[in-house]
Design a protein around this motif. Structure first.
Motif, short mmCIF file in Angstrom:
data_model
loop_
_atom_site.label_atom_id
_atom_site.label_comp_id
_atom_site.label_asym_id
_atom_site.label_seq_id
_atom_site.Cartn_x
_atom_site.Cartn_y
_atom_site.Cartn_z
N ILE A 1 0.85 -1.21 0.00
CA ILE A 1 0.00 0.00 0.00
C ILE A 1 0.88 1.25 0.00
N PHE B 1 -3.66 5.77 -5.44
CA PHE B 1 -4.97 5.73 -4.80
C PHE B 1 -5.67 7.09 -4.86
N LYS C 1 -11.79 8.43 -2.43
CA LYS C 1 -12.48 7.15 -2.17
C LYS C 1 -12.21 6.67 -0.75
N LEU D 1 -10.81 4.57 2.12
CA LEU D 1 -9.53 3.87 2.24
C LEU D 1 -9.68 2.43 2.69
N TRP E 1 -10.58 -0.41 0.32
CA TRP E 1 -9.46 -0.65 -0.60
C TRP E 1 -8.43 -1.56 0.07
N LYS F 1 -9.76 -5.10 0.38
CA LYS F 1 -9.75 -5.85 -0.88
C LYS F 1 -8.33 -6.32 -1.22
N ILE F 2 -7.37 -5.43 -1.02
CA ILE F 2 -5.97 -5.81 -1.26
C ILE F 2 -5.59 -6.99 -0.37
N THR G 1 -16.02 -7.37 -2.70
CA THR G 1 -14.72 -7.67 -2.10
C THR G 1 -14.14 -8.98 -2.60
#
Ligand SMILES: [Zn+2]
Lengths: 200, 136
Positions: free
Chosen positions: A63, A70, A74, A76, A79, A82-83, A166
């Motif tokens: 990240i 990024f 949006k 955080l 995100w 999902k990563i 997700t």
């Protein structure tokens, strides 16, 4: 001009913008905010605390490396979540387990996988804490695609639509996984839940 | 209403049903012990899963991540700085204790010398600690 530098007061969007400029303290605050949830999530998917810890670390490192890409308008956390899910699946894929079942649509009905029994000897009276321990143990024995879907629902409090997004699956699959996971959990815990009902 | 299906009770918990259906199931569950038992079991399981959330040592976690994201040169510099600090501390401790021992040794030597001089008419050669004793 004096500028307050208490990072705790900044919202995620500001922290991202600062991190994008290389502000390590801002990134540290992002870690403070979300690392516990992310280690928990990774631990649940990977099935072990050590693996969960390691994958979560790699997630935050990546990240930091990709923070510039990024969009700070949006949210955080989704995100990062999902990563994390992708990183865990990638790691499981490397180890040659888990992924096929996680991508399969789940058929309604009895599972084809043999699930081990929960190895606890129940007593007539036992506390809620003990019941929770048995539930955690049962959760660990679920196939990982059921486990993660149920975890995202119960702990991350996601809607079916958010879970679908997700995990990159459709809502119907989310629904059937959750139903199946709950059915399996209830079957495994039948004895304990009956005792609980009688004692309460 | 017939018993709602297990799937419907599961979706009812998650409020993933149209409002009219949620209301219908709610009314049924209030009257039906069988469905109420299923609902209670699922709620207990839900609570148990929520409770299995672990509190990790995030301070250590954060430190380790920050260490990983720092540029290598900075890390090397930090490592050298740490080494230098450790070296300095060790030499300070070592140096101080050596000084104390030496001073104590010297103090004892001086006292001994004075004693000898007063008793035996001794001439000291001084700092090197070599003493000459003259004949009476
Ligand atoms: Zn009923």
């Amino acid at each position: 001009m004096y500028k307050a530098k208490n990072y705790k007061d900044y919202d995620d969007s500001t922290l991202i913008k600062l991190s994008q400029k290389g502000d390590e303290k801002a990134f540290e605050e992002i870690l403070n905010r979300y690392s516990n949830r992310i280690i928990n999530l990774a631990t649940r998917i990977m099935g072990s605390v050590d693996d969960g810890w390691d994958v979560a670390q790699e997630v935050f490192v990546s990240i930091w490396k990709n923070i510039k890409s990024f969009d700070s308008s949006k949210n955080l956390y989704p995100w990062i979540r999902k990563i994390t899910v992708n990183a865990c699946y990638e790691e499981l894929r490397k180890r040659g387990k888990g992924l096929e079942s996680s991508l399969d649509d789940v058929e309604e009905g009895e599972p084809s996988i043999d699930l081990p029994d929960v190895k606890y000897s129940p007593e007539d009276n036992y506390s809620k804490i003990e019941l929770n321990e048995v539930i955690e143990k049962a959760l660990e024995t679920l196939p990982e695609h059921y486990r993660i879907t149920l975890w995202l629902r119960a702990v991350e409090n996601l809607t079916y639509e958010e879970i679908a997004e997700t995990l990159n699956i459709n809502i119907g699959t989310v629904k059937s996984r959750i139903n199946m996971a709950r059915k399996l959990m209830r079957d495994k815990l039948k004895y304990y839940l009956e005792v609980k009902d009688e004692s309460s | 209403m017939n018993h709602p299906s297990f799937e419907d009770i599961s979706s009812f918990i998650d409020k993933e049903l149209p409002d009219w259906k949620i209301k219908e199931i709610e009314e049924h569950i209030n009257m039906c012990p069988t469905c109420k038992e299923i609902l209670n079991d699922l709620l207990l399981i839900e609570q148990g899963i929520k409770a299995s959330h672990i509190e990790f040592d995030t301070q250590t976690f954060t430190m380790e991540v920050l260490e990983k994201i720092r540029p290598k040169t900075e890390r090397r510099y930090n490592f050298r700085l740490k080494l230098a600090t450790i070296g300095l501390v060790i030499s300070l401790i070592f140096g101080t204790s050596l000084g104390i021992v030496r001073n104590r040794y010297r103090g004892n030597l001086d006292k001994g010398k004075q004693l000898l001089i007063s008793q035996h008419n001794i001439i000291s050669s001084g700092d090197m600690g070599v003493i000459f004793i003259s004949d009476r």
